[in-house]
Design a protein around this motif. Structure first.
Motif, PDB file in Angstrom:
ATOM      1  N   ASP A  84       0.838  -1.272   0.011  1.00 51.21           N
ATOM      2  CA  ASP A  84       0.090   0.025  -0.252  1.00 51.21           C
ATOM      3  C   ASP A  84       0.784   1.311   0.163  1.00 51.21           C
ATOM      4  O   ASP A  84       0.679   2.211  -0.615  1.00 51.21           O
TER       5      ASP A  84
ATOM      6  N   TYR B 117       0.375   4.287   8.540  1.00 50.47           N
ATOM      7  CA  TYR B 117      -0.845   4.959   8.539  1.00 50.47           C
ATOM      8  C   TYR B 117      -1.855   4.223   9.538  1.00 50.47           C
ATOM      9  O   TYR B 117      -1.807   3.095   9.244  1.00 50.47           O
ATOM     10  N   SER B 118      -2.468   5.058  10.247  1.00 45.61           N
ATOM     11  CA  SER B 118      -3.490   4.471  11.045  1.00 45.61           C
ATOM     12  C   SER B 118      -3.046   3.624  12.031  1.00 45.61           C
ATOM     13  O   SER B 118      -2.150   3.604  12.797  1.00 45.61           O
TER      14      SER B 118
ATOM     15  N   HIS C  94      -2.403   9.992  10.709  1.00 49.85           N
ATOM     16  CA  HIS C  94      -3.432   9.797  11.511  1.00 49.85           C
ATOM     17  C   HIS C  94      -3.273   8.781  12.732  1.00 49.85           C
ATOM     18  O   HIS C  94      -3.983   7.825  12.729  1.00 49.85           O
TER      19      HIS C  94
ATOM     20  N   ASP D  66     -11.151  14.141  11.381  1.00 47.94           N
ATOM     21  CA  ASP D  66     -11.179  12.572  11.430  1.00 47.94           C
ATOM     22  C   ASP D  66     -11.962  12.014  12.493  1.00 47.94           C
ATOM     23  O   ASP D  66     -11.986  12.295  13.794  1.00 47.94           O
TER      24      ASP D  66
ATOM     25  N   HIS E  92      -9.146  17.222   6.545  1.00 44.53           N
ATOM     26  CA  HIS E  92      -9.838  15.880   5.841  1.00 44.53           C
ATOM     27  C   HIS E  92     -10.173  15.100   7.054  1.00 44.53           C
ATOM     28  O   HIS E  92     -10.103  15.397   8.263  1.00 44.53           O
TER      29      HIS E  92
ATOM     30  N   HIS F 238     -10.070  10.500   8.087  1.00 42.34           N
ATOM     31  CA  HIS F 238      -9.257   9.665   8.373  1.00 42.34           C
ATOM     32  C   HIS F 238      -8.364   9.033   7.163  1.00 42.34           C
ATOM     33  O   HIS F 238      -7.312   8.539   7.359  1.00 42.34           O
ATOM     34  N   ALA F 239      -8.977   9.319   6.032  1.00 40.25           N
ATOM     35  CA  ALA F 239      -8.221   8.841   4.802  1.00 40.25           C
ATOM     36  C   ALA F 239      -6.796   9.662   4.644  1.00 40.25           C
ATOM     37  O   ALA F 239      -6.806  10.715   5.064  1.00 40.25           O
TER      38      ALA F 239
ATOM     39  N   SER G  97      -4.654  12.004   2.730  1.00 36.74           N
ATOM     40  CA  SER G  97      -4.602  12.936   1.587  1.00 36.74           C
ATOM     41  C   SER G  97      -3.465  13.689   1.105  1.00 36.74           C
ATOM     42  O   SER G  97      -2.404  13.279   1.687  1.00 36.74           O
TER      43      SER G  97
END
Ligand code: MLT
Length: 200
Positions: free
Chosen positions: A27, A100-101, A125, A151, A180, A182-183, A185
């Motif tokens: 990813d 990420y996350s 995030h 978020d 934005h 949680h995605a 950006s």
């Protein structure tokens, strides 16, 4: 751990890529290559499967982590990086995490549990992975945080709490809020890109 290693310029740091829930080791490669096409990449797949979705540690529910799993998997990851540095012959002290996350959360957990685990980190995030423990000093470490003012999973307050905790560890933290959710950006990726080129 299931992973991909892409060897590039040995004078550059090595990106440690950590995907979000349900992601794969593929990813974040385009983002790492966008930021620095010459930096080597060690990209991992999380060991935990949550209904078929890969993660780096178990959770009890959205945003509530299984602390035993978090601590165990963080130690497994830390050890894996040590071994990968020997196997692929890169400098263990020059790792830059890009998470990420859920991947950002385990990167944050590395910083909160293991001294000298990461030289730098781009956390996109992130949440506060662990509260109420003694956090080690991480002098000479810098972190970029990308957060979203809308978020639904991570409030501004939680981002600010994380910044405070990391700074108390002696970590230099730069935070960018974009408008934005949680995605990921493009704006935060460009901000991370600028940060990276200032720091290396
Ligand atoms: C996720 O879905 O990845 C969560 O929001 C963060 C986490 O569980 O670590």
């Amino acid at each position: 751990m299931k992973h991909i290693f892409i060897k590039k310029d040995q004078a550059k740091p090595v990106f440690l890529l950590l995907h979000g829930t349900g992601g794969t080791e593929r990813d974040l490669i385009p983002i790492a290559e966008h930021i620095d096409k010459d930096a080597s990449i060690l990209s991992l797949r999380g060991n935990i499967s949550e209904n078929g979705m890969a993660r780096f540690f178990k959770r009890l529910q959205e945003g509530i982590f299984d602390e035993v799993s978090l601590v165990e998997e963080t130690a497994v990851l830390h050890h894996f990086i040590d071994e990968a540095a020997k196997e692929y012959d890169f400098d263990r002290d020059e790792i830059i995490a890009l998470g990420y996350s859920n991947g950002a959360n385990i990167a944050g957990s590395l910083l909160m549990h293991h001294p000298n685990s990461l030289k730098k980190a781009i956390l996109l995030h992130p949440m506060v992975p662990r509260r109420g423990i003694h956090y080690p000093k991480q002098l000479g470490t810098s972190v970029f945080i990308g957060a979203g003012t809308n978020d639904p999973l991570v409030s501004r307050q939680e981002t600010e709490e994380l910044v405070t905790l990391l700074k108390a560890q002696g970590i230099e933290v730069d935070t960018v809020f974009t408008n934005h959710g949680h995605a990921l950006s493009n704006e935060e990726i460009e901000a991370a890109n600028i940060w990276y080129h200032k720091k290396i």
